[in-house]
Design a protein around this motif. Structure first.
Motif, PDB file in Angstrom:
ATOM      1  N   VAL A  65      -5.052 -18.069   0.742  1.00  0.00           N
ATOM      2  CA  VAL A  65      -4.517 -19.254   0.067  1.00  0.00           C
ATOM      3  C   VAL A  65      -3.196 -18.863  -0.576  1.00  0.00           C
ATOM      4  O   VAL A  65      -3.071 -17.777  -1.140  1.00  0.00           O
ATOM      5  N   THR A  66      -2.230 -19.740  -0.494  1.00  0.00           N
ATOM      6  CA  THR A  66      -0.988 -19.540  -1.230  1.00  0.00           C
ATOM      7  C   THR A  66      -0.612 -20.852  -1.904  1.00  0.00           C
ATOM      8  O   THR A  66      -0.805 -21.925  -1.341  1.00  0.00           O
ATOM      9  N   VAL A  67      -0.119 -20.746  -3.124  1.00  0.00           N
ATOM     10  CA  VAL A  67       0.264 -21.925  -3.895  1.00  0.00           C
ATOM     11  C   VAL A  67       1.766 -21.886  -4.113  1.00  0.00           C
ATOM     12  O   VAL A  67       2.335 -20.842  -4.417  1.00  0.00           O
ATOM     13  N   GLY A  68       2.410 -23.021  -3.923  1.00  0.00           N
ATOM     14  CA  GLY A  68       3.845 -23.117  -4.134  1.00  0.00           C
ATOM     15  C   GLY A  68       4.604 -23.126  -2.827  1.00  0.00           C
ATOM     16  O   GLY A  68       4.038 -22.958  -1.752  1.00  0.00           O
ATOM     17  N   LEU A  69       5.866 -23.331  -2.940  1.00  0.00           N
ATOM     18  CA  LEU A  69       6.755 -23.373  -1.780  1.00  0.00           C
ATOM     19  C   LEU A  69       7.175 -21.951  -1.430  1.00  0.00           C
ATOM     20  O   LEU A  69       7.618 -21.193  -2.295  1.00  0.00           O
ATOM     21  N   HIS A  70       6.996 -21.581  -0.168  1.00  0.00           N
ATOM     22  CA  HIS A  70       7.310 -20.222   0.284  1.00  0.00           C
ATOM     23  C   HIS A  70       8.206 -20.289   1.510  1.00  0.00           C
ATOM     24  O   HIS A  70       8.093 -21.216   2.320  1.00  0.00           O
ATOM     25  N   PRO A  71       9.062 -19.300   1.698  1.00  0.00           N
ATOM     26  CA  PRO A  71       9.919 -19.282   2.887  1.00  0.00           C
ATOM     27  C   PRO A  71       9.079 -19.176   4.153  1.00  0.00           C
ATOM     28  O   PRO A  71       7.991 -18.588   4.160  1.00  0.00           O
ATOM     29  N   TYR A  72       9.609 -19.725   5.212  1.00  0.00           N
ATOM     30  CA  TYR A  72       8.940 -19.697   6.515  1.00  0.00           C
ATOM     31  C   TYR A  72       8.525 -18.278   6.882  1.00  0.00           C
ATOM     32  O   TYR A  72       7.409 -18.050   7.352  1.00  0.00           O
ATOM     33  N   GLU A  73       9.387 -17.313   6.667  1.00  0.00           N
ATOM     34  CA  GLU A  73       9.118 -15.924   7.051  1.00  0.00           C
ATOM     35  C   GLU A  73       7.880 -15.365   6.334  1.00  0.00           C
ATOM     36  O   GLU A  73       7.108 -14.611   6.912  1.00  0.00           O
ATOM     37  N   ALA A  74       7.704 -15.722   5.074  1.00  0.00           N
ATOM     38  CA  ALA A  74       6.549 -15.245   4.312  1.00  0.00           C
ATOM     39  C   ALA A  74       5.257 -15.844   4.869  1.00  0.00           C
ATOM     40  O   ALA A  74       4.241 -15.149   4.984  1.00  0.00           O
ATOM     41  N   LEU A  75       5.291 -17.119   5.224  1.00  0.00           N
ATOM     42  CA  LEU A  75       4.117 -17.758   5.807  1.00  0.00           C
ATOM     43  C   LEU A  75       3.823 -17.193   7.189  1.00  0.00           C
ATOM     44  O   LEU A  75       2.666 -16.948   7.538  1.00  0.00           O
ATOM     45  N   GLU A  76       4.883 -16.971   7.958  1.00  0.00           N
ATOM     46  CA  GLU A  76       4.709 -16.399   9.297  1.00  0.00           C
ATOM     47  C   GLU A  76       4.053 -15.020   9.210  1.00  0.00           C
ATOM     48  O   GLU A  76       3.151 -14.695  10.003  1.00  0.00           O
ATOM     49  N   GLU A  77       4.469 -14.212   8.252  1.00  0.00           N
ATOM     50  CA  GLU A  77       3.897 -12.861   8.094  1.00  0.00           C
ATOM     51  C   GLU A  77       2.405 -12.945   7.819  1.00  0.00           C
ATOM     52  O   GLU A  77       1.619 -12.168   8.372  1.00  0.00           O
TER      53      GLU A  77
END
Length: 90
Positions: A65-77
């Motif tokens: 789970v992640t909360v908040g807006l994150h860069p695409y690269e962080a989500l991809e990782e």
């Protein structure tokens, strides 16, 4: 991998739908979105705020789970890491 956006808007779903579609178009979103329900919200573990991203495994269980807006690269990782873990457990 399937991404689905859940939207929680005030008011009636029939009023929210045009706003959601406009937002999706304006932001070139390439995944489906649906209007969330209280029943769906109750299934989000330790909900803290918007936006919340759930990473759900093939078994239907929340893996991360992640909360908040994150860069695409962080989500991809995170996706790459979780897919590797799923493959290793097969």
């Amino acid at each position: 991998l399937q991404i689905i956006g859940l939207n929680y808007e005030r008011g009636e779903p029939s009023e929210a739908e045009p706003m959601i579609r406009e937002f999706m178009t304006a932001n070139s979103m390439n995944y489906p979105c649906a209007i969330g329900t209280p029943e769906i919200m109750a299934q989000v573990p330790n909900f803290q705020g918007y936006p919340t991203t759930l990473f759900i495994g093939r078994d239907g269980k929340v893996k991360d789970v992640t909360v908040g807006l994150h860069p695409y690269e962080a989500l991809e990782e995170r996706v790459v890491r979780l897919l590797a873990a799923e493959a290793a457990s097969e």
